[in-house]
Motif scaffolding. Sequence first.
Motif, PDB file in Angstrom:
ATOM      1  N   TYR A  40       0.832  -1.202   0.000  1.00 23.11           N
ATOM      2  CA  TYR A  40       0.000   0.000   0.000  1.00 23.11           C
ATOM      3  C   TYR A  40       0.870   1.257   0.000  1.00 23.11           C
ATOM      4  O   TYR A  40       0.638   2.204  -0.743  1.00 23.11           O
ATOM      5  CB  TYR A  40      -0.898   0.029   1.248  1.00 23.11           C
ATOM      6  CG  TYR A  40      -1.943  -1.038   1.274  1.00 23.11           C
ATOM      7  CD1 TYR A  40      -2.887  -1.120   0.271  1.00 23.11           C
ATOM      8  CD2 TYR A  40      -1.984  -1.965   2.305  1.00 23.11           C
ATOM      9  CE1 TYR A  40      -3.860  -2.092   0.294  1.00 23.11           C
ATOM     10  CE2 TYR A  40      -2.949  -2.936   2.340  1.00 23.11           C
ATOM     11  CZ  TYR A  40      -3.884  -3.003   1.329  1.00 23.11           C
ATOM     12  OH  TYR A  40      -4.838  -3.962   1.355  1.00 23.11           O
TER      13      TYR A  40
ATOM     14  N   GLU B 122      -8.057   6.816   0.799  1.00 22.28           N
ATOM     15  CA  GLU B 122      -8.327   6.006   1.982  1.00 22.28           C
ATOM     16  C   GLU B 122      -8.871   4.626   1.614  1.00 22.28           C
ATOM     17  O   GLU B 122      -8.585   3.650   2.289  1.00 22.28           O
ATOM     18  CB  GLU B 122      -9.341   6.717   2.870  1.00 22.28           C
ATOM     19  CG  GLU B 122      -8.725   7.834   3.678  1.00 22.28           C
ATOM     20  CD  GLU B 122      -9.746   8.865   4.066  1.00 22.28           C
ATOM     21  OE1 GLU B 122     -10.941   8.547   4.076  1.00 22.28           O
ATOM     22  OE2 GLU B 122      -9.341  10.005   4.344  1.00 22.28           O
ATOM     23  N   HIS B 123      -9.669   4.570   0.543  1.00 23.05           N
ATOM     24  CA  HIS B 123     -10.362   3.320   0.280  1.00 23.05           C
ATOM     25  C   HIS B 123      -9.570   2.379  -0.605  1.00 23.05           C
ATOM     26  O   HIS B 123      -9.876   1.202  -0.664  1.00 23.05           O
ATOM     27  CB  HIS B 123     -11.713   3.624  -0.359  1.00 23.05           C
ATOM     28  CG  HIS B 123     -12.432   4.702   0.388  1.00 23.05           C
ATOM     29  ND1 HIS B 123     -12.481   5.994  -0.058  1.00 23.05           N
ATOM     30  CD2 HIS B 123     -13.058   4.680   1.567  1.00 23.05           C
ATOM     31  CE1 HIS B 123     -13.144   6.722   0.826  1.00 23.05           C
ATOM     32  NE2 HIS B 123     -13.496   5.958   1.809  1.00 23.05           N
ATOM     33  N   GLU B 124      -8.586   2.898  -1.326  1.00 21.33           N
ATOM     34  CA  GLU B 124      -7.828   2.035  -2.222  1.00 21.33           C
ATOM     35  C   GLU B 124      -6.503   1.610  -1.601  1.00 21.33           C
ATOM     36  O   GLU B 124      -6.179   0.435  -1.565  1.00 21.33           O
ATOM     37  CB  GLU B 124      -7.559   2.761  -3.550  1.00 21.33           C
ATOM     38  CG  GLU B 124      -8.820   2.898  -4.360  1.00 21.33           C
ATOM     39  CD  GLU B 124      -8.707   3.988  -5.386  1.00 21.33           C
ATOM     40  OE1 GLU B 124      -7.585   4.413  -5.680  1.00 21.33           O
ATOM     41  OE2 GLU B 124      -9.753   4.419  -5.881  1.00 21.33           O
TER      42      GLU B 124
ATOM     43  N   ILE C 299      -5.419   2.624   1.606  1.00 15.69           N
ATOM     44  CA  ILE C 299      -5.481   2.942   3.042  1.00 15.69           C
ATOM     45  C   ILE C 299      -4.481   4.032   3.465  1.00 15.69           C
ATOM     46  O   ILE C 299      -3.559   3.807   4.225  1.00 15.69           O
ATOM     47  CB  ILE C 299      -5.374   1.687   3.925  1.00 15.69           C
ATOM     48  CG1 ILE C 299      -4.130   0.849   3.625  1.00 15.69           C
ATOM     49  CG2 ILE C 299      -6.599   0.824   3.803  1.00 15.69           C
ATOM     50  CD1 ILE C 299      -3.884  -0.205   4.702  1.00 15.69           C
ATOM     51  N   THR C 300      -4.695   5.222   2.937  1.00 10.95           N
ATOM     52  CA  THR C 300      -3.894   6.434   3.158  1.00 10.95           C
ATOM     53  C   THR C 300      -2.447   6.283   2.691  1.00 10.95           C
ATOM     54  O   THR C 300      -1.601   7.088   3.058  1.00 10.95           O
ATOM     55  CB  THR C 300      -3.920   6.933   4.618  1.00 10.95           C
ATOM     56  OG1 THR C 300      -3.248   5.974   5.433  1.00 10.95           O
ATOM     57  CG2 THR C 300      -5.320   7.124   5.112  1.00 10.95           C
TER      58      THR C 300
ATOM     59  N   ARG D 172     -12.795  10.164  -7.369  1.00  9.93           N
ATOM     60  CA  ARG D 172     -11.352  10.058  -7.563  1.00  9.93           C
ATOM     61  C   ARG D 172     -11.042   9.568  -8.973  1.00  9.93           C
ATOM     62  O   ARG D 172     -11.658   8.627  -9.465  1.00  9.93           O
ATOM     63  CB  ARG D 172     -10.786   9.082  -6.543  1.00  9.93           C
ATOM     64  CG  ARG D 172      -9.297   9.017  -6.526  1.00  9.93           C
ATOM     65  CD  ARG D 172      -8.838   8.102  -5.420  1.00  9.93           C
ATOM     66  NE  ARG D 172      -9.384   8.511  -4.141  1.00  9.93           N
ATOM     67  CZ  ARG D 172     -10.185   7.765  -3.405  1.00  9.93           C
ATOM     68  NH1 ARG D 172     -10.507   6.564  -3.784  1.00  9.93           N
ATOM     69  NH2 ARG D 172     -10.657   8.221  -2.269  1.00  9.93           N
TER      70      ARG D 172
ATOM     71  N   VAL E  62     -21.407  -0.794   8.476  1.00 12.32           N
ATOM     72  CA  VAL E  62     -21.384   0.118   7.331  1.00 12.32           C
ATOM     73  C   VAL E  62     -22.576   1.065   7.393  1.00 12.32           C
ATOM     74  O   VAL E  62     -22.457   2.263   7.123  1.00 12.32           O
ATOM     75  CB  VAL E  62     -21.376  -0.688   6.017  1.00 12.32           C
ATOM     76  CG1 VAL E  62     -21.540   0.222   4.832  1.00 12.32           C
ATOM     77  CG2 VAL E  62     -20.086  -1.470   5.895  1.00 12.32           C
TER      78      VAL E  62
ATOM     79  N   GLN F  65     -13.391   6.198   9.874  1.00 10.77           N
ATOM     80  CA  GLN F  65     -13.013   4.815   9.622  1.00 10.77           C
ATOM     81  C   GLN F  65     -11.641   4.780   8.989  1.00 10.77           C
ATOM     82  O   GLN F  65     -11.374   5.494   8.023  1.00 10.77           O
ATOM     83  CB  GLN F  65     -14.035   4.148   8.716  1.00 10.77           C
ATOM     84  CG  GLN F  65     -13.900   2.644   8.792  1.00 10.77           C
ATOM     85  CD  GLN F  65     -14.620   1.945   7.684  1.00 10.77           C
ATOM     86  OE1 GLN F  65     -15.074   2.567   6.733  1.00 10.77           O
ATOM     87  NE2 GLN F  65     -14.722   0.639   7.785  1.00 10.77           N
ATOM     88  N   LYS F  66     -10.753   3.974   9.531  1.00 13.63           N
ATOM     89  CA  LYS F  66      -9.381   3.891   9.037  1.00 13.63           C
ATOM     90  C   LYS F  66      -9.125   2.473   8.540  1.00 13.63           C
ATOM     91  O   LYS F  66      -9.691   1.514   9.062  1.00 13.63           O
ATOM     92  CB  LYS F  66      -8.407   4.236  10.160  1.00 13.63           C
ATOM     93  CG  LYS F  66      -8.502   5.680  10.600  1.00 13.63           C
ATOM     94  CD  LYS F  66      -7.856   6.585   9.580  1.00 13.63           C
ATOM     95  CE  LYS F  66      -8.155   8.034   9.889  1.00 13.63           C
ATOM     96  NZ  LYS F  66      -7.589   8.932   8.892  1.00 13.63           N
ATOM     97  N   GLY F  67      -8.250   2.358   7.550  1.00 13.78           N
ATOM     98  CA  GLY F  67      -7.976   1.042   7.003  1.00 13.78           C
ATOM     99  C   GLY F  67      -6.788   0.369   7.646  1.00 13.78           C
ATOM    100  O   GLY F  67      -6.593  -0.824   7.499  1.00 13.78           O
TER     101      GLY F  67
END
Lengths: 303, 144
Positions: A128, A206-208, A210-211, A274, B32, B48-50
Motif C-alpha cells: 500500500y 483512503e479506500h484504495e 489505506i492512506t 477520484r 457500514v 473509519q481507518k484502514g
Amino acid sequence: MQIIEILFRLLVYPGLIFAFLIGSMLYWLYRKVRARFQARRGPPWYQVFADIIKLLSKETIIPNEGKFFFLLAPVLAIIGCLAPIILLPIGSPYATVSFTGDLIVILIFLILSNLALIIAGINSRSPYKTIGAFGEASLMIAYELPLVLSALTAGIYAGNLSAANIVQTQLSKRAFVLHYPLATIAFTLCMLPKMGKRPFDIPEAEHEVITGPLAGYSGALLALFEITSAIKWFVIPGLAVILFFGGSTNIIEFLGKCIGITLILTLIDIHYPRFRIDQSFKFFVKIALPIAIVDFVRVLLGW
Amino acid sequence: MPLKVATWARKKSPWIMHVPCGGCNGCDIEIVAALTPYYDLERFGVLQKGSPRHADILLVTGPVTTQIQESLKRIYDLTPNPKMIVAIGNCAITGEIFAEGYTFAGPLDRIIPVDAYVPGCPPKPEAILDGIVKLLQKNSEKGI
C-alpha cells in the motif's frame, strides 16, 4: 535582534502556531462544508485539535528496519510546509525575508513536503505504501510543470521573481487573475494534488491504498503529518492569494481571500470522484499544461 | 492536567477499524450502515481507518475462525496503545450457531482482551453507536 525576529516570525506569527491555528480552522471548514453537502451535521470546530492531541498522546511504533528515513519523512514534510512562510508576504506587501528569486525557493520547499510522502512510501515493504508513493511520484511529474509555469507567469509580469514584489505590483495595478485567468485556473487545478484532495488524491486514497504512504505511521509521527496537512490548508491557498488574487494590505483581507479559495477547492473536492492515475496524468498534460503555456507565452510576448 | 487533555481528546476523536473475522456479513453491513450520512458518525469525531496503526477502536465481528486467528492477534499487536476492542454481534460474544463448527477458534475474548460487547444478531446501528459511546464514557470517567 534580527535572528530573534525571524525566529518569532517562523514559529509564532505568521509561522508555526498562527499557520497551524488558521490552517486547522480551514481544514475544519473543508470537513464541515463537505458534511453539509452530504446532508450530515459534520464535526465540531475543535475536531482537528482533538485528533492531533489524541495522536500525540498515543504510542508511537517505529519499525526496526529503515528507521532513519521513517523518522526523516514527517520532519521533511513539516519543514517543507513551514519554511516558505517567512518568504511569503502574509497580511502585508512585505515579507520577513525577501530577495530576488525567492519564488523559486518557495516552490522548491513545497515540493519537499510532497517528496516526504515518496520517501515515507518507498522506504517500506508494504504494497500500500509503495503504490501510494509511486502514485505521488507520477502525479508530481504531471502537475509540477503547470504549477511552476503559472507561478512564473505572475513572476515574469511583475518583472522580478520575488513574492513580495508580485504583491506590490498587483496592489499598484490589478490582481493577476484579471490579466491571466488561464494561469490562475491552471494553478488552482494544481493545488488539488499538491494538497492531496479529490479528484487527485490517488497517493493518499483512503479506500484504495489505506492512506498510502501514511499507512505505517502511528502516534506522534502521524500527528506531524496531520499538522502538515493543516498547515498546507493555509500555505497553499495563501500562495494562490499572493500570486494571483491580489495579495493584501492587512491580515483580515488575506484570511478572507484564503477562505474563498478554500471554498472553491472544497466544492471541486465534493463534486468529483477520484480519478485513476492515468486519467489524472492525461488531465494535467492535456488540459492544465496547455492553458498554463498559453498564459506563459502571453506574458513572454508582453500581451 | 496534560492527562485530562489527552482523555478529552481520546473521547472526542475515536478512529475505528473494522475487523471481520469470519461472520455471516450481517454485522458488517450494520457497521457500514452506522457509518452512512443518516447516522453521521463524523459528528462525534469517528473516522473509519484502514490501517490498524491509525486505529483506536477495533470493531470485531463474527466467530473467530482458525484461519483468521493469527491475523487477528497480529492486528491487535499492530494497534498502538491505548486501544479498545468492541465485540459486535452474538457470534463474537459466544460463537452462536458456529460454536460447534470445526473451524471455530473463538469466542473473541479467549483470543484478545475485549472492552465492550454489543449483542444482537445483527445488532442495530443504534446499538453499535450506543456501545461505542458507553465505552468512551466509561473510559473518560476512568481517565484512560
